[in-house]
Design a protein around this motif. Structure first.
Motif, PDB file in Angstrom:
ATOM      1  N   VAL A   1      14.324 -29.178  17.233  1.00 57.99           N
ATOM      2  CA  VAL A   1      13.508 -30.304  17.633  1.00 57.99           C
ATOM      3  C   VAL A   1      12.228 -30.216  16.792  1.00 57.99           C
ATOM      4  CG1 VAL A   1      12.276 -29.091  19.494  1.00 57.99           C
ATOM      5  CG2 VAL A   1      12.704 -31.541  19.723  1.00 57.99           C
ATOM      6  N   PRO A   2      11.616 -31.287  16.361  1.00 60.83           N
ATOM      7  CA  PRO A   2      11.865 -32.685  16.687  1.00 60.83           C
ATOM      8  C   PRO A   2      12.980 -33.290  15.837  1.00 60.83           C
ATOM      9  CG  PRO A   2      10.053 -32.549  15.163  1.00 60.83           C
ATOM     10  CD  PRO A   2      10.452 -31.130  15.466  1.00 60.83           C
ATOM     11  N   SER A   3      13.135 -34.606  15.955  1.00 62.35           N
ATOM     12  CA  SER A   3      14.106 -35.303  15.128  1.00 62.35           C
ATOM     13  C   SER A   3      13.707 -35.194  13.663  1.00 62.35           C
ATOM     14  CB  SER A   3      14.176 -36.781  15.528  1.00 62.35           C
ATOM     15  OG  SER A   3      12.948 -37.430  15.221  1.00 62.35           O
ATOM     16  N   THR A  61      10.916 -37.620  12.697  1.00 62.31           N
ATOM     17  CA  THR A  61       9.579 -37.178  13.106  1.00 62.31           C
ATOM     18  C   THR A  61       9.108 -36.005  12.264  1.00 62.31           C
ATOM     19  OG1 THR A  61       9.848 -37.944  15.376  1.00 62.31           O
ATOM     20  CG2 THR A  61       8.257 -36.174  15.012  1.00 62.31           C
ATOM     21  N   ARG A  63       4.126 -37.223  18.204  1.00 69.62           N
ATOM     22  CA  ARG A  63       5.557 -37.460  18.430  1.00 69.62           C
ATOM     23  C   ARG A  63       6.312 -36.160  18.699  1.00 69.62           C
ATOM     24  NH1 ARG A  63       7.624 -42.070  14.258  1.00 69.62           N
ATOM     25  NH2 ARG A  63       9.608 -41.111  14.881  1.00 69.62           N
ATOM     26  N   ILE A  64       5.928 -35.087  18.003  1.00 68.37           N
ATOM     27  CA  ILE A  64       6.566 -33.796  18.263  1.00 68.37           C
ATOM     28  C   ILE A  64       6.333 -33.366  19.710  1.00 68.37           C
ATOM     29  CG2 ILE A  64       6.464 -31.307  17.774  1.00 68.37           C
ATOM     30  CD1 ILE A  64       5.885 -31.996  14.866  1.00 68.37           C
ATOM     31  N   HIS A  76       5.743 -35.149  22.365  1.00 65.09           N
ATOM     32  CA  HIS A  76       6.514 -35.955  23.316  1.00 65.09           C
ATOM     33  C   HIS A  76       8.016 -35.645  23.229  1.00 65.09           C
ATOM     34  CE1 HIS A  76       3.506 -38.590  25.134  1.00 65.09           C
ATOM     35  NE2 HIS A  76       2.876 -38.590  23.963  1.00 65.09           N
ATOM     36  N   GLU A  77       8.527 -35.476  22.007  1.00 61.76           N
ATOM     37  CA  GLU A  77       9.958 -35.226  21.851  1.00 61.76           C
ATOM     38  C   GLU A  77      10.371 -33.855  22.389  1.00 61.76           C
ATOM     39  OE1 GLU A  77      11.598 -35.955  17.979  1.00 61.76           O
ATOM     40  OE2 GLU A  77      10.392 -37.766  17.697  1.00 61.76           O
ATOM     41  N   LYS A  85      12.534 -30.668  26.429  1.00 66.11           N
ATOM     42  CA  LYS A  85      13.667 -29.944  25.866  1.00 66.11           C
ATOM     43  C   LYS A  85      13.625 -28.477  26.299  1.00 66.11           C
ATOM     44  CE  LYS A  85      15.446 -33.238  23.202  1.00 66.11           C
ATOM     45  NZ  LYS A  85      14.543 -34.351  23.500  1.00 66.11           N
TER      46      LYS A  85
END
Length: 501
Positions: A182-184, A187, A199-200, A202-203, A207
């Motif tokens: 993670v992240p995508s 991102t 964004r990291i 939140h993603e 998890k």
């Protein structure tokens, strides 16, 4: 479950690594001859008649020492799409690294061979050692939070990229590996670090994160944002299954206390790696020993220049089997990306050479202060700061230091700009302890400080919160593998930092 399934392979690989150290010279000679054989048909290989080289002595006698400046012409030809220059075929990826005297940036070739036989192998072996040390681990049963940089097209060549090494690794990673990270990818490769951090956080928030990987300063920034969003007090409350932080890029000493505090009472483990744009060279294999194991069976052949010979016209150059423990050496590498006898700019000190080769990164060949013959290196600075923090209850976030050649009173000293995460009870005492510790650690510094004849006591300037981040932002170096230069022999960096106070 997954960790237990792959444990037989991890155990086998661990035994293979240690087995190599009974055959260190043979292993490294084999790596060298393979590299020469593969590159014999390149422009560089033909120039130096690689096909005629039979052993290390031939290699050392035939090939010159290189740095980025001497290989820049060949690398630029490769970046423009020319094949078979320093390495067979076309090299599509280039890791953007800190610049040289003449250029803002260096562009280090990263071949497909190096991705496979060096960089990805190093990442796997970090897990090999970790699980070997902690057999009850479930590290593969969750996600790895891995920080990456960004990349851009390389000139106008299709499918060719230039950017942070971490971005190149993420771009080329096997799709199945994305199930464990993670992240995508989208991102991870964002260029705007503030947006990426948001964004990291939140993603990754919900998890099952079991490991962290990245540069300590930038990972700390992400973790701080995770706590802000979650409303939790510690990272362990957010990710109760978190086990380990694989870190590298900068010395971890100034950050350890911050991590212990932010992660929480349940201590996680920390494992250092030496993963540079030019290759993956070392892994901490024992939790009770901060030295790293030199990785012998990657696509890297090592040589070493004694620190006192750096900069000489004809320096002594030693293979691995010629080095001694306790001495500082500048590192030379020959790699499967076509870097031939390349001076990487780092200095290392071996803590042992038998039965295994273990080392610490002691500094940079250009990251030191020797304006008055004091020969202060980063390793000295780290030890001095550690002692000053221990005695004053402080925690250092970032720092840089440089000489003051002569003030209005004709006096010389070292000037330190330090940003504290936790300020000392007494700033003056912190400076005194640091100065005293440096004298105890470095006899040359002690001699220059004797009775204040050459050097006055060091000057400590307390930086405002965020000063070094603002300096990095002003230079377009936020995120990724960018870091603050610790020691400089001139005042260029420190004056830029002070201008932003």
């Amino acid at each position: 479950m997954i960790t237990q399934l792959i444990k037989p392979y991890l155990s086998w690989r661990r035994s293979q690594i240690y087995k190599r150290y009974g055959q260190a010279e043979q292993t490294q000679e084999h790596v060298l001859m393979q590299l020469l054989q593969e590159a014999a048909g390149t422009v560089y290989g033909k120039t130096y008649n690689f096909g005629e080289i039979k052993n290390y002595t031939d290699f050392a006698n035939r090939l010159p020492l290189n740095d980025y400046e001497t290989l820049k012409g060949e690398i630029d030809r490769m970046r423009h799409g020319e094949a078979d220059v320093l390495w067979p075929g076309r090299v599509k990826w280039y890791a953007k690294s800190s610049g040289t005297t003449n250029d803002k940036s260096k562009f280090i070739p990263v071949s497909s061979s190096a991705l496979k036989d060096t960089h990805y192998r190093g990442g796997t072996d970090a897990v090999v050692f970790y699980v070997g040390n902690y057999p009850k681990s479930h590290i593969m049963d969750g996600r790895a939070l891995i920080l990456g940089g960004s990349h851009q097209p390389n000139y106008s060549l299709p499918h060719s990229l230039v950017g942070d090494l971490s971005a190149i690794l993420i771009e080329n990673i096997a799709e199945r590996v994305n199930m464990f990270r993670v992240p995508s990818k989208q991102t991870a490769l964002l260029s705007d670090f503030e947006e990426k951090r948001e964004r990291i956080a939140h993603e990754a928030l919900n998890k099952r994160v079991t490991s962290l990987s990245g540069v300590p300063s930038w990972m700390m920034s992400v973790l701080t944002r995770v706590l802000e969003i979650s409303g939790k007090q510690t990272i362990k409350e957010v990710w109760p299954h978190l086990e380990v932080f694989f870190h590298g890029g900068v010395a971890f000493t100034p950050y350890r206390e911050q991590y212990q505090r932010i992660i929480g009472a349940e201590e996680i483990r920390y494992e250092e790696t030496y993963n540079a744009s030019e290759g993956f060279f070392g892994i901490q294999d024992k939790p009770d020993d901060l030295a790293m194991l030199l990785m012998l069976d990657y696509g890297v052949f090592y040589e070493f220049i004694p620190l006192e010979d750096v900069g000489k016209d004809n320096p002594r150059v030693l293979p691995l089997w010629g080095i001694e423990a306790g001495k500082n050496y500048a590192l030379l590498i020959t790699t499967s990306s076509g870097l031939w006898r390349y001076q990487i700019g780092d200095t290392v000190r071996f803590t042992q050479t038998s039965p295994t080769y273990k080392f610490v990164i002691s500094g940079r060949t250009k990251s030191f202060i020797n304006a008055f013959g004091e020969e202060l290196i980063v390793d000295n600075a780290q030890q001095g700061l550690l002692e000053a923090c221990a005695e004053t209850g402080a925690t250092v976030k970032e720092y840089t230091a440089a000489p003051v050649f002569m003030d209005e009173e004709g006096k010389c000293r070292h000037q330190w700009v330090v940003e504290f995460d936790k300020q000392p009870d007494d700033v003056v005492r912190f400076a005194e302890v640091l100065d005293r510790a440096l004298q105890q650690i470095n006899s040359d510094y002690e001699a220059k400080r004797f009775k204040n004849l050459t050097l006055q006591p060091l000057e400590l300037i307390v930086a405002r919160n965020g000063l070094f981040e603002d300096w990095l932002r002003s230079r377009g170096k936020m995120g990724g593998q960018h870091k603050v230069p610790r020691l400089c022999n001139d005042r260029k960096i420190i004056d830029e930092v002070l201008a932003l106070r």
